[in-house]
Scaffold this motif. Structure first.
Motif, PDB file in Angstrom:
ATOM      1  N   SER A  84     151.172 151.100  49.024  1.00 32.73           N
ATOM      2  CA  SER A  84     150.266 152.173  48.395  1.00 32.73           C
ATOM      3  C   SER A  84     149.294 151.753  47.392  1.00 32.73           C
ATOM      4  N   GLU A  85     148.376 152.500  47.437  1.00 30.19           N
ATOM      5  CA  GLU A  85     147.426 152.512  46.391  1.00 30.19           C
ATOM      6  C   GLU A  85     147.370 153.737  45.446  1.00 30.19           C
ATOM      7  N   VAL A  86     148.056 153.306  44.356  1.00 29.04           N
ATOM      8  CA  VAL A  86     148.446 154.574  43.446  1.00 29.04           C
ATOM      9  C   VAL A  86     147.233 154.949  42.711  1.00 29.04           C
ATOM     10  N   ALA A  87     146.826 155.999  42.867  1.00 32.05           N
ATOM     11  CA  ALA A  87     145.866 156.759  42.002  1.00 32.05           C
ATOM     12  C   ALA A  87     146.214 156.800  40.389  1.00 32.05           C
ATOM     13  N   ALA A  88     145.346 156.517  39.404  1.00 29.52           N
ATOM     14  CA  ALA A  88     145.597 156.383  37.925  1.00 29.52           C
ATOM     15  C   ALA A  88     145.461 157.881  37.485  1.00 29.52           C
ATOM     16  N   GLU A  89     144.772 158.731  38.140  1.00 31.87           N
ATOM     17  CA  GLU A  89     144.503 160.126  37.782  1.00 31.87           C
ATOM     18  C   GLU A  89     145.501 161.217  38.411  1.00 31.87           C
ATOM     19  N   GLU A  90     145.952 162.019  38.021  1.00 26.09           N
ATOM     20  CA  GLU A  90     146.800 163.045  38.508  1.00 26.09           C
ATOM     21  C   GLU A  90     146.043 163.557  39.810  1.00 26.09           C
ATOM     22  N   ARG A  91     144.944 164.097  39.715  1.00 28.71           N
ATOM     23  CA  ARG A  91     144.187 164.690  40.663  1.00 28.71           C
ATOM     24  C   ARG A  91     143.592 163.918  41.898  1.00 28.71           C
ATOM     25  N   GLU A  92     143.974 162.555  41.822  1.00 28.40           N
ATOM     26  CA  GLU A  92     143.582 161.579  42.837  1.00 28.40           C
ATOM     27  C   GLU A  92     144.636 161.321  43.825  1.00 28.40           C
ATOM     28  N   SER A  93     144.775 161.490  45.074  1.00 32.84           N
ATOM     29  CA  SER A  93     145.643 160.922  45.887  1.00 32.84           C
ATOM     30  C   SER A  93     145.925 159.557  45.929  1.00 32.84           C
ATOM     31  N   SER A  94     147.207 159.537  46.629  1.00 28.79           N
ATOM     32  CA  SER A  94     147.400 157.957  46.708  1.00 28.79           C
ATOM     33  C   SER A  94     147.689 157.817  48.506  1.00 28.79           C
ATOM     34  N   SER A  95     147.248 156.603  48.926  1.00 22.12           N
ATOM     35  CA  SER A  95     147.420 156.198  50.351  1.00 22.12           C
ATOM     36  C   SER A  95     148.464 155.189  50.506  1.00 22.12           C
ATOM     37  N   TRP A  96     149.132 155.418  51.689  1.00 20.86           N
ATOM     38  CA  TRP A  96     150.339 154.644  52.053  1.00 20.86           C
ATOM     39  C   TRP A  96     150.007 153.973  53.472  1.00 20.86           C
ATOM     40  N   ALA A 157     136.650 149.968  58.064  1.00 16.83           N
ATOM     41  CA  ALA A 157     136.339 150.273  59.618  1.00 16.83           C
ATOM     42  C   ALA A 157     137.528 149.859  60.264  1.00 16.83           C
ATOM     43  N   LEU A 158     138.495 149.242  59.974  1.00 14.80           N
ATOM     44  CA  LEU A 158     139.598 148.952  60.644  1.00 14.80           C
ATOM     45  C   LEU A 158     141.033 149.945  60.538  1.00 14.80           C
ATOM     46  N   GLY A 159     140.787 150.564  59.541  1.00 14.83           N
ATOM     47  CA  GLY A 159     141.842 151.550  59.368  1.00 14.83           C
ATOM     48  C   GLY A 159     143.194 150.789  59.017  1.00 14.83           C
ATOM     49  N   GLY A 160     144.273 151.310  59.617  1.00 13.23           N
ATOM     50  CA  GLY A 160     145.590 150.668  59.375  1.00 13.23           C
ATOM     51  C   GLY A 160     145.783 149.057  59.812  1.00 13.23           C
ATOM     52  N   HIS A 161     145.051 148.811  60.832  1.00 13.30           N
ATOM     53  CA  HIS A 161     145.259 147.446  61.390  1.00 13.30           C
ATOM     54  C   HIS A 161     144.845 146.445  60.117  1.00 13.30           C
ATOM     55  N   ALA A 162     143.930 146.869  59.118  1.00 14.48           N
ATOM     56  CA  ALA A 162     143.255 146.083  58.129  1.00 14.48           C
ATOM     57  C   ALA A 162     144.603 145.688  57.276  1.00 14.48           C
ATOM     58  N   ASP A 224     169.159 148.317  55.481  1.00 11.42           N
ATOM     59  CA  ASP A 224     167.697 147.772  55.690  1.00 11.42           C
ATOM     60  C   ASP A 224     166.917 147.441  54.208  1.00 11.42           C
ATOM     61  N   VAL A 225     165.975 146.566  53.985  1.00  5.27           N
ATOM     62  CA  VAL A 225     165.359 146.200  52.914  1.00  5.27           C
ATOM     63  C   VAL A 225     163.860 146.669  52.984  1.00  5.27           C
ATOM     64  N   HIS A 226     163.559 147.122  51.826  1.00  5.45           N
ATOM     65  CA  HIS A 226     162.159 147.561  51.577  1.00  5.45           C
ATOM     66  C   HIS A 226     161.591 146.800  50.695  1.00  5.45           C
ATOM     67  N   VAL A 227     160.377 146.384  50.759  1.00  2.00           N
ATOM     68  CA  VAL A 227     159.555 145.573  49.843  1.00  2.00           C
ATOM     69  C   VAL A 227     158.209 146.652  49.878  1.00  2.00           C
ATOM     70  N   HIS A 228     157.917 147.526  48.720  1.00  2.00           N
ATOM     71  CA  HIS A 228     156.904 148.506  48.604  1.00  2.00           C
ATOM     72  C   HIS A 228     155.924 148.042  47.598  1.00  2.00           C
ATOM     73  N   CYS A 229     154.801 147.541  47.846  1.00  2.72           N
ATOM     74  CA  CYS A 229     153.972 147.231  46.853  1.00  2.72           C
ATOM     75  C   CYS A 229     152.965 148.155  46.312  1.00  2.72           C
ATOM     76  N   LEU A 230     152.950 148.296  45.198  1.00  2.00           N
ATOM     77  CA  LEU A 230     152.024 149.168  44.546  1.00  2.00           C
ATOM     78  C   LEU A 230     150.853 148.715  43.913  1.00  2.00           C
ATOM     79  N   THR A 231     149.532 149.214  44.308  1.00  5.53           N
ATOM     80  CA  THR A 231     148.527 148.409  43.806  1.00  5.53           C
ATOM     81  C   THR A 231     147.652 149.876  42.980  1.00  5.53           C
ATOM     82  N   VAL A 232     147.047 149.801  42.226  1.00  6.15           N
ATOM     83  CA  VAL A 232     146.230 150.611  41.460  1.00  6.15           C
ATOM     84  C   VAL A 232     144.551 150.848  41.661  1.00  6.15           C
ATOM     85  N   VAL A 233     144.591 152.348  41.952  1.00  6.92           N
ATOM     86  CA  VAL A 233     143.186 152.629  41.878  1.00  6.92           C
ATOM     87  C   VAL A 233     142.562 153.410  40.662  1.00  6.92           C
ATOM     88  N   SER A 234     142.109 152.632  40.185  1.00  5.83           N
ATOM     89  CA  SER A 234     141.460 153.282  38.469  1.00  5.83           C
ATOM     90  C   SER A 234     140.305 152.578  37.901  1.00  5.83           C
TER      91      SER A 234
END
Length: 278
Positions: A84-96, A157-162, A224-234
């Protein structure tokens, strides 16, 4: 950390700083995690019970290509790799984003192979939160690891496939809570030159973001195992995406996480399969 010994067997080592020792009579972090869940004890406590005397050189393991991802599932399709791309500001959304399963999970030192039909990519530094789901459906976090997240250059352009691209995690699993200091450097090392810039990952409301990931019942399947990577949009972060360059080593180093994560990017020699009607 997980690795293969000189006989090719899976093995574990644990420690702090440069002092790492092999764990006896246990081969995977997954085994340790299941035992910790059953005993209702911290993973560190369970691991300490297996700590032996054999010293392990992490640098040597990397040079010899014997490092493994710090956590895996024995059945790769039961390892979820997401980001997920984690928004740095409270008003921003984050994508999964769904990134695939354990077949696309790579270790430090390995080359991340891009599909031949999409050889261009961006590489983004991230942190991976790693979980095992207990028998009662509760996500149990094992710890954190450095991550390299690969995204197609034409993601818009590719969306989720990317996002169905390789993910590198490691080399070490940091136990416990996320440290306050998430500063370090991102390096691109090519023959004859190197580029370096500061990296500051300011993850906002991490707990809320991770809890949102597990609101889906499908993500709470026991074992199950989950590996969830957090990136930052800031705008403030200097951990920008890295454009794919040939013959380059990409390095993410945060002192709080021990050894740096290093990987190369390459292109796989695959092609689209022929379809067959049964």
């Amino acid at each position: 950390m997980q690795y293969r010994d000189r006989d090719g067997r899976r093995a574990l080592a644990a420690g702090t700083g440069a002092d790492h020792r092999r764990l006896n009579d246990v081969e995977t972090v997954y085994e340790l995690a299941l035992e910790a869940i059953e005993r209702q004890e911290p993973l560190e406590t369970v691991a300490a019970g297996y700590l032996g005397d054999e010293a392990i050189d992490l640098g040597l393991l990397e040079r010899e290509g014997r490092l493994l991802a710090p956590t895996e599932h024995p059945v790769p399709t039961r390892c979820w790799v997401t980001s997920s791309e984690v928004a740095a500001e409270e008003r921003e959304s984050s994508s999964w984003f769904f990134r695939g399963n354990g077949a696309g999970l790579f270790a430090a030192g390995q080359t991340l192979r891009l599909p031949s039909f999409a050889p261009q990519a961006r590489l983004t530094p991230a942190l991976a939160a790693i979980f095992v789901i207990a028998d009662d459906g509760v996500p149990c976090q094992l710890g954190w690891a450095l991550a390299h997240v690969v995204i197609d250059a034409d993601a818009a352009a590719l969306g989720g496939h990317a996002y169905l691209r390789p993910t590198a995690v490691g080399p070490q699993l940091r136990l416990g809570v996320l440290p306050d200091d998430l500063t370090g450097v991102v390096r691109t090392i090519e023959p004859g030159r190197a580029q370096e810039r500061a990296c500051r990952l300011a993850l906002n409301r991490v707990g809320d973001r991770l809890a949102a990931h597990f609101r889906h019942e499908l993500h709470r399947r026991p074992g199950d195992v989950h590996v969830h990577c957090l990136t930052v949009v800031s705008p403030a972060t200097t951990a920008e995406e890295i454009a794919h360059q040939s013959d380059a080593v990409y390095e993410l180093a945060l002192p709080a996480f021990g050894a740096p994560l290093r990987n190369r990017l390459g292109v796989a020699a695959d092609g689209a399969p022929a379809l067959r009607m049964l």
